[in-house]
Design a protein around this motif. Structure first.
Motif, PDB file in Angstrom:
ATOM      1  N   ASP A   7      27.702  41.874  40.806  1.00  0.00           N
ATOM      2  CA  ASP A   7      29.060  41.895  41.338  1.00  0.00           C
ATOM      3  C   ASP A   7      29.131  41.110  42.648  1.00  0.00           C
ATOM      4  N   ARG A  10      29.389  37.463  41.856  1.00  0.00           N
ATOM      5  CA  ARG A  10      30.728  37.116  41.374  1.00  0.00           C
ATOM      6  C   ARG A  10      31.718  37.032  42.536  1.00  0.00           C
ATOM      7  N   ARG A  11      31.643  38.004  43.425  1.00  0.00           N
ATOM      8  CA  ARG A  11      32.539  37.994  44.587  1.00  0.00           C
ATOM      9  C   ARG A  11      32.296  36.764  45.450  1.00  0.00           C
ATOM     10  N   LEU A 109      45.206  41.326  41.981  1.00  0.00           N
ATOM     11  CA  LEU A 109      43.908  41.484  41.320  1.00  0.00           C
ATOM     12  C   LEU A 109      42.759  41.088  42.242  1.00  0.00           C
ATOM     13  N   ARG A 112      42.099  43.911  44.522  1.00  0.00           N
ATOM     14  CA  ARG A 112      41.507  45.052  43.811  1.00  0.00           C
ATOM     15  C   ARG A 112      40.035  44.830  43.492  1.00  0.00           C
ATOM     16  N   TYR A 113      39.677  43.624  43.057  1.00  0.00           N
ATOM     17  CA  TYR A 113      38.335  43.408  42.537  1.00  0.00           C
ATOM     18  C   TYR A 113      37.424  42.560  43.419  1.00  0.00           C
ATOM     19  N   VAL A 114      37.973  41.819  44.370  1.00  0.00           N
ATOM     20  CA  VAL A 114      37.150  40.910  45.164  1.00  0.00           C
ATOM     21  C   VAL A 114      37.199  41.254  46.646  1.00  0.00           C
ATOM     22  N   ARG A 116      38.574  43.986  48.180  1.00  0.00           N
ATOM     23  CA  ARG A 116      39.001  45.368  48.407  1.00  0.00           C
ATOM     24  C   ARG A 116      38.557  45.900  49.768  1.00  0.00           C
ATOM     25  N   GLY A 161      47.028  46.274  45.474  1.00  0.00           N
ATOM     26  CA  GLY A 161      45.745  46.130  44.787  1.00  0.00           C
ATOM     27  C   GLY A 161      44.799  47.277  45.056  1.00  0.00           C
TER      28      GLY A 161
END
Length: 244
Positions: A7, A10-11, A109, A112-114, A116, A161
């Motif tokens: 993760d 990815r971030r 998004l 929320r996912y990157v 946060r 988010g």
């Protein structure tokens, strides 16, 4: 993404992509091109390009608008007004509505996912008011924020988010909630596009558009308050009937 990527990797990759996009926007000087004065000066060329390549011109407009909204760049007003002067009312309305909502959802998004943790550190102190509104009104609270912005556009995207609201709900509520305000700005841009001489500045159409632009937030707030009060009254009546 390749299998086995963490993760964190990815971030890091997404953060690098955002940084590259911001760097390109700054290096290309696109912000300077999106000033109202520059757009007005280039209106004839832009109209000619749209007439020669309607799909390409609208597609380019939407791509820039999505990127602007997703990256929280301050170009929305100039884009909307300039788009209306080039494309006309209806084309600009649907293109702007869809693009701004897609960009807002991408920012939602991303938060929320990157981003946060970063968003919570920077803006977490504002979450209590948002949580209270969502607990009280649900998705209707987001609709109110979009119709009469109590938070800046970018801040709604980021803070929402951090909530549990489904992305699809966020998309369609934002689309519907922003539509009236978008229509007001598009109409103002259409009138601005008709200004060719100093005397046109005081034309009835432009004056009406500017008046509507100023009055719309007040009218929208009144309508929203009335809808909420009727909803509260209906809820109280239902509760009394239930107790009987």
């Amino acid at each position: 993404m390749r299998p086995g990527w963490t993760d964190a990797a990815r971030r890091a990759l997404l953060l690098a992509a955002v940084a590259v996009c911001l760097g390109v926007a700054w290096w290309s000087g696109v912000g300077e091109w999106l000033s109202l004065a520059r757009l007005k000066a280039s209106q004839a060329q832009l109209v000619a390009w749209h007439q020669a390549s309607p799909v390409l011109s609208v597609g380019a407009y939407m791509a820039v608008y999505v990127a602007s909204a997703a990256l929280s760049l301050p170009w929305a007003t100039a884009l909307t007004l300039g788009g209306a002067a080039v494309f006309g009312f209806w084309t600009t309305l649907w293109a702007t509505s869809l693009s701004s909502t897609v960009g807002a959802t991408l920012a939602f998004l991303g938060a929320r996912y990157v981003f946060r943790d970063a968003v919570r550190r920077r803006f977490g102190h504002r979450m209590s008011r948002l949580d209270e509104g969502l607990a009280r009104d649900g998705a209707f609270y987001l609709f109110g924020l979009r119709l009469v912005p109590a938070f800046p556009f970018f801040l709604v995207n980021l803070l929402m988010g951090l909530t549990a609201m489904p992305a699809l709900t966020y998309f369609w509520v934002s689309l519907v909630g922003m539509l009236p305000g978008t229509a007001v700005y598009v109409n103002a841009g259409r009138e601005l596009g008709a200004v060719t001489t100093p005397g046109d500045v005081l034309s009835p159409g432009l004056l009406a558009a500017m008046t509507l632009l100023g009055v719309f937030p007040l009218v929208a707030r009144k309508v929203l308050d009335r809808v909420r009060s009727r909803g509260a009254a209906s809820g109280s009546s239902l509760a009394r009937e239930t107790r009987r």
